[in-house]
Enzyme design. Structure first.
Site, PDB file in Angstrom:
ATOM      1  N   ASP A  86       0.880  -1.154   0.000  1.00 21.13           N
ATOM      2  CA  ASP A  86       0.000   0.000   0.000  1.00 21.13           C
ATOM      3  C   ASP A  86       0.925   1.213   0.000  1.00 21.13           C
ATOM      4  OD1 ASP A  86      -2.020   1.814   0.035  1.00 21.13           O
ATOM      5  OD2 ASP A  86      -3.095   0.950   1.734  1.00 21.13           O
TER       6      ASP A  86
HETATM    7  C1  BGC Z   1      -4.777   3.565   0.009  1.00 23.51           C
HETATM    8  C2  BGC Z   1      -4.929   2.624  -1.163  1.00 23.51           C
HETATM    9  C3  BGC Z   1      -4.699   3.373  -2.444  1.00 23.51           C
HETATM   10  C4  BGC Z   1      -3.327   3.998  -2.397  1.00 23.51           C
HETATM   11  C5  BGC Z   1      -2.978   4.788  -3.637  1.00 23.51           C
HETATM   12  C6  BGC Z   1      -3.471   4.318  -0.033  1.00 23.51           C
HETATM   13  O1  BGC Z   1      -3.422   5.297   0.934  1.00 23.51           O
HETATM   14  O2  BGC Z   1      -4.868   2.849   1.213  1.00 23.51           O
HETATM   15  O3  BGC Z   1      -6.205   2.044  -1.156  1.00 23.51           O
HETATM   16  O4  BGC Z   1      -4.848   2.526  -3.543  1.00 23.51           O
HETATM   17  O5  BGC Z   1      -3.257   4.887  -1.300  1.00 23.51           O
HETATM   18  O6  BGC Z   1      -3.699   5.956  -3.689  1.00 23.51           O
END
Ligand code: BGC
Length: 753
Positions: free
Chosen positions: A229
């Site tokens: 993530d």
């Molecule tokens: C989120 C993800 C997301 C990623 C990219 C993260 O903070 O938890 O779900 O895909 O950011 O934006």
């Protein structure tokens, strides 16, 4: 391809290999021009494209796209085909926008109604969630675009999401939190899996070898790429060793330098890096191979698809005196600023810049040409403050009308990625508005916009409730069509609405203390808990009304007795007994009332959505397999079916069971018990094989323990007194009759058996 990748790796320098393990900027993998390795682009999702405009990578300017209803709505449709179509549509948009991987879907379980990201998650039930995620992935990937199943695993709260340590027992992990990911990984085969920010049992998901390698790859056969993530990597080298190939976003050289350093100083084997590079290159070339050039899409057509999805997922929760659908030329008061400024999506990384938004008030006006529609603002969406002038105006207009439709719910600042709610209530100004309008108008319908359940203390004073959730950019037209009968509601709840927050099973342990949270409710998440505790919810899991009625009949199973490795087929009929065409979501639950395991009253194991004309009847068939009856046994570390009788329950909701039959399942694998010094007499007596052996010795033991008198008068009492005596205790209490040697012999005999 395999050969080409092996050759490429052989030609790469250590620095090049390490550099591939982290992205460039926020959305791209790294290109290596010297070797003709291109970059690919990823983008949020998952219910629309949040593609950042390329030359604005530092900013957040995104393209105009279509905001489909998020997962909370998708799951409320309980419609695999529909979600697959949404996936296909998104896949086409990705192709047109040159996006290789859309970051989603998110299969995290809704543990608490307070989680700020619940709108992005499907359900409190792992079976439903996993079915929805599988359909979504299959749809997107059918277009040659990859998905990123996220956030693996147990990202169930936003509070301290990047550092929280979750204590989750193994059975709960397997049956609830992992189960939601297992089927999508095994069957839909996402190109990538995104690891979660949080820790599970002391280890960050990003550096959890057991989760990322043992379970995901070795047990479930995942062959894709694990991406972090955004910012989830704690220690880059540990993450690589655990099975995390790609760090996102770019760590600006920090991560790769750590990898290079570790290889040079011998703490990381180069073959681990090579393996990660192989997986990354595999993804890049797969994306390249699947790229379709010059694909285009018609935004307005996709908008109509978004409208259909909203219609299929919005839930009619209350319809007293059939107040809905509204017909004829009634005078209608439309109340609440949400009617003009709809809340149709959640906040955070999934926020889409919609190219167009259907405004509920305008859409209602289109359907009510001869009716007199009056609008009153009722509250200010930017504040919780009660404004009596606005409420008075709303009351006046409600009084002058035949019906008042109040648009209420949770404003944007109430729920979002990044933080959780602290209560389950509507803002005071929304609540007060509903209560005040209901005092002057008996025909009140509330249309709710919220990403997660809210308390409804006013429920008895209104006649209709339409739960629109966050229905996407076309929610306005969908709501209008449902209110006026142009569409028939057919969504059902994928989560329980408790009466109050403190009824929720996670209440005492959400969001935890400091950076620790205990999932103390275990497998009793959602309806599994409310049913076991006999707590009546406001609206049960699986509930939703229609403008027509359905009758269930003729439940049959193809066998009444099977082995646990056989398939059981259940079939039943559903008939539309009303006057309107409609869709019903029939649910199959499995229950085992005679059990030695602590287990929920029943669990969802199948469902089907059918469309029926008035008077039409269809047969629904649902296959059940071993997993439909099994629980996760932590001794054998595998799924196990207790032999015995099971009930197959067919319902219109978890609380509305219409049909029932019994089947007997025989387990094909026995759990071998290992007896030891601390095994109790009671445990031995429960085992049919051990019982005769211990019974032979029983009198001796009873005498030795001085229980002979009691035993003569009442053998049950004597046994009860001995029940919890560990075998080793007999040595102390039997006055020499039971010795260490006898114990050893006995254990040998018992374990041999
Ligand atoms: C989120 C993800 C997301 C990623 C990219 C993260 O903070 O938890 O779900 O895909 O950011 O934006």
């Amino acid at each position: 391809m395999k050969e080409k990748i092996t050759q490429l790796i052989a030609r790469m320098t250590l620095e090049e290999k390490a550099s591939l393990c982290s992205g460039v900027g926020a959305w791209h993998t790294k290109a290596i021009e010297r070797l003709n390795i291109p970059a690919i682009m990823m983008s949020d999702g998952p219910h629309g494209l949040r593609k950042v405009i390329e030359d604005d990578e530092k900013g957040n300017e995104t393209i105009e796209a279509i905001c489909f209803p998020p997962a909370v709505n998708l799951a409320s449709s309980w419609d695999r085909d529909l979600i697959n179509q949404v996936g296909q549509t998104l896949g086409k948009e990705c192709q047109a926008e040159d996006i290789s991987i859309i970051l989603g879907p998110a299969a995290n379980i809704k543990r608490s109604p307070l989680c700020g990201r619940n709108f992005e998650y499907y359900s409190e039930d792992p079976y439903l969630s996993s079915e929805m995620a599988s359909a979504h992935i299959t749809g997107v990937q059918s277009q040659g675009v990859g998905t990123s199943l996220k956030h693996f695993v147990a990202n169930n709260q936003e509070h301290m999401r990047m550092s929280i340590n979750e204590h989750i027992d193994e059975r709960t992990m397997r049956e609830i939190y992992l189960a939601s990911f297992e089927k999508p990984v095994k069957e839909a085969k996402p190109w990538t899996v995104m690891c979660a920010y949080n820790k599970v049992n002391g280890t960050f998901c990003s550096e959890h070898p057991r989760l990322l390698t043992k379970i995901l790859r070795n047990e479930w056969g995942f062959e894709g790429l694990v991406v972090s993530d955004w910012g989830a990597v704690n220690e880059r080298v540990d993450a690589l060793k655990a099975g995390l190939e790609l760090e996102m976003p770019s760590s600006d050289g920090i991560g790769e330098n750590k990898i290079i350093e570790a290889i040079k100083n011998g703490t990381l084997k180069e073959e681990i890096l090579d393996n990660a590079v192989r997986i990354i290159l595999n993804l890049v070339f797969k994306a390249l191979k699947n790229k379709k050039n010059s694909q285009n899409y018609n935004k307005n057509e996709h908008h109509l698809k978004a409208q259909k999805v909203a219609e299929e997922s919005i839930i009619l929760l209350k319809n007293q005196e059939n107040i809905l659908p509204i017909n004829g030329s009634k005078k209608i008061a439309i109340i609440g600023e949400f009617a003009k400024e709809p809340r149709y999506q959640g906040g955070g990384s999934s926020h889409i810049k919609s190219f167009k938004i259907d405004i509920p008030l305008d859409e209602i006006k289109k359907l009510t040409t001869d009716a007199m529609v009056q609008y009153a603002q009722g509250y200010d969406i930017n504040t919780d403050e009660i404004d009596n002038t606005l409420i008075d105006e709303a009351k006046e207009k409600a009084q002058q009308s035949d019906i008042a439709i109040i648009f209420a719910g949770l404003p944007e600042h109430y729920e979002s990625e990044g933080y959780d709610r602290v209560h389950m209530k509507l803002p005071p100004n929304h609540k007060q508005l509903i209560e005040e309008v209901a005092k002057v108008q008996e025909n009140v319908i509330v249309v709710l916009s919220n990403g997660s359940p809210v308390e409804m203390p006013w429920i008895s004073s209104v006649k209709g409730v339409l739960e629109a959730y966050l229905g996407g950019q076309a929610m306005g037209s969908a709501v209008a069509n449902l209110l006026f009968g142009k569409a028939n509601p057919c969504g059902k709840l994928a989560e329980t609405f408790p009466v109050r927050l403190n009824h929720n099973p996670s209440y005492l342990n959400f969001p935890g203390e400091g950076d620790q949270v205990h999932y103390a409710e275990g497998v009793f998440v959602g309806y599994r808990y409310y049913e076991k505790k006999e707590i009546e919810p406001l609206f049960p899991f699986g509930f939703g009304l229609s403008y027509t009625n359905f009758e269930y009949s003729d439940l049959k199973v193809d066998k009444t007795q099977i082995k646990d490795n056989e398939i059981l087929q259940a079939s039943f009929k559903v008939k539309n007994t009303g006057m309107t065409k409609g869709k019903e979501i029939a649910q199959l639950y499995v229950s085992k009332s005679q059990t030695t395991i602590i287990r929920p009253i029943k669990e969802l194991k199948g469902f089907s959505k059918v469309e029926l004309d008035p008077g039409q009847e269809k047969v629904i068939t649902i296959d059940l397999n071993k997993r439909s009856f099994a629980y996760y046994n932590t001794i054998i570390k595998d799924w196990h079916v207790e032999s015995g009788d099971y009930e197959i329950l067919i319902g219109a909701s978890s609380a509305d069971i219409r049909l029932q039959t019994n089947v007997t399942i025989n387990s094909t694998n026995k759990i071998k018990r290992i007896y030891h010094r601390n095994t109790t007499i009671g445990e031995l007596m429960e085992d049919p094989k051990a019982k005769p052996i211990i019974e032979d010795m029983a009198q001796q033991i009873i005498d030795g323990m001085g229980l002979s008198d009691i035993s003569e008068d009442n053998p049950a009492i004597a046994f009860n007194m001995m029940r919890y005596m560990p075998l080793r205790g007999l040595i102390n209490f039997s006055k020499g009759q039971f010795t260490e040697e006898i114990l050893e012999d006995l254990l040998e005999k018992l374990n041999r058996n």
